[in-house]
Design an enzyme around this catalytic site. Sequence first.
Site, short mmCIF file in Angstrom:
data_model
loop_
_atom_site.label_atom_id
_atom_site.label_comp_id
_atom_site.label_asym_id
_atom_site.label_seq_id
_atom_site.Cartn_x
_atom_site.Cartn_y
_atom_site.Cartn_z
N HIS A 273 -25.10 -39.38 -9.14
CA HIS A 273 -25.99 -38.53 -9.91
C HIS A 273 -25.34 -37.19 -10.26
O HIS A 273 -25.94 -36.36 -10.92
CB HIS A 273 -27.28 -38.31 -9.12
CG HIS A 273 -28.36 -37.63 -9.90
ND1 HIS A 273 -28.31 -37.54 -11.28
CD2 HIS A 273 -29.48 -37.00 -9.53
CE1 HIS A 273 -29.38 -36.89 -11.70
NE2 HIS A 273 -30.10 -36.55 -10.64
N CYS A 274 -24.09 -36.97 -9.83
CA CYS A 274 -23.51 -35.63 -10.01
C CYS A 274 -22.26 -35.61 -10.87
O CYS A 274 -22.27 -35.06 -11.97
CB CYS A 274 -23.19 -35.04 -8.64
SG CYS A 274 -24.64 -34.83 -7.61
N ILE A 275 -21.19 -36.22 -10.39
CA ILE A 275 -19.86 -36.04 -11.02
C ILE A 275 -19.85 -36.50 -12.49
O ILE A 275 -19.26 -35.83 -13.33
CB ILE A 275 -18.75 -36.73 -10.20
CG1 ILE A 275 -18.86 -36.35 -8.71
CG2 ILE A 275 -17.37 -36.37 -10.72
CD1 ILE A 275 -18.70 -34.89 -8.39
#
Length: 443
Positions: A273-275
Amino acid sequence: MQTQEFIRKIEDRTARVGVIGLGYVGIPLVLEFGRQGYRVLGFDIDPVKVDMINAGKSYIKHIGPERIAAMVEARLFEATTDYARLPEVDAVLIAVPTPLDHHREPDMKYVVDTAKAMAPHLRAGQLVVLESTTYPGTTEDLLRPILEAGKGLIAGRDFHLAFSPEREDPGNKHFNTSTIPKVVGGLTPACREVACALYGKIIGQVVPVSSCAVAEMSKLLENIFRNVNIGLVNELKMLTDRMGIDIWEVIRAASTKPFGFMPFYPGPGLGGHCIPIDPFYLTWKAREYDCPTRLIETSGEINTYVTEWVVEKLARALNDRKKAVNGSKVVVLGMAYKKDIDDLRESPSLKLIELLKDRGAEVSYHDPHIPRVPILSPMRHYDFHMASQELTAQFLASQDAVLVSTDHSSYDWEFICQHAQLVVDTRNACAGVTGNREKIVKA
Ligand SMILES: NC(=O)c1ccc[n+]([C@@H]2O[C@H](COP(=O)([O-])OP(=O)(O)OC[C@H]3O[C@@H](n4cnc5c(N)ncnc54)[C@H](O)[C@@H]3O)[C@@H](O)[C@H]2O)c1
């Protein structure tokens, strides 16, 4: 506003904490406050999650239900869908999703919906902290006006407002919520003081910064740093593959430099969900300032393309065995976006499956942590329903190719290589396998 009174409530643990968004970030926060004896009221729009929590159950694999049950039984934790209960808490920590929309632009819907739901119930003296990853300016320019519009309370005067990025790393055995330093920026020095005092009770090191925007930007820098470096090794992987050089051996050798180098590893594409997502929050914002972010855009392109490159590599390996992708049976190992977790958000395995299906392959998967997809709710970009296959010797032998996407620790690579016809390995997972080396293709 009674800043010292608030801090006293934090000190004597009579402050009640609200956490909005009871997901991968929210639940660990709740548990940490519970561990320190604070009463927590959790808010979520998903009634299934709320009911599970109140029944002492967990829906996150690496968080045992006993930890939630213990807090619920001790009356330290309760969950609700009802925002009218917001005045019951002193601090409100917001950890709702910040994904991308279909145009790969920031989707602020969840933050906006949360702020709108909170606004009519905001109480003077409360502390509101946004934890969701987002572009610099969100707390002051987006969240603040919506909250202030509710009852006319002014941020920094009538209630405290701060931003503190979440650095949770699910499945990390070395760091957890309490041992990961926490950056905190406040709208005013008093906002920051209160937020630092609160986090200081559950986290070993709190790092105050001069504004919400600095805190917002620091989180993006951390994740863009990873994105760009992974893009670099993925690019080098595609080059060294043509040159007949093993990128993994190159990284191992470079890593012996005791300063100025930090290893990053190639793979089948970015997940989580981030990078893959956070850099686009900044590139979007940068457009407003007419300032190009070429390096970030390029690494995003490389990390997207590498998934197609892996499929091409698999196609060539099949071709070498006089087979076409069309009609071949391919099992993808590992559905989660990284090893030993059950999170498949943005997992490159999903994209690999889609690309292989498009080419006519008969695709299946195995993942010890994900028995079926979708897991709870429908997936944002994919529309297939599959169940994890049992990895027997017979099943492996029946597949034209085994594609290693996620190298879960529980896999027996010797066994897999022994029984598979062909293993396409994107993680260097089979590095230690002694026999059957001719079956392994690094991708
Ligand atoms: N998962 C991670 O490892 C991680 C790490 C660092 C930062 N973050 C950031 O933290 C934020 C939350 O991520 P997450 O992984 O916990 O997401 P998640 O999807 O696991 O949980 C979010 C929760 O928010 C709830 N929600 C959505 N809208 C809501 C609303 N209006 N009111 C109340 N609840 C609502 C959802 O039902 C869900 O339970 C995101 O900004 C993410 O980028 C996540």
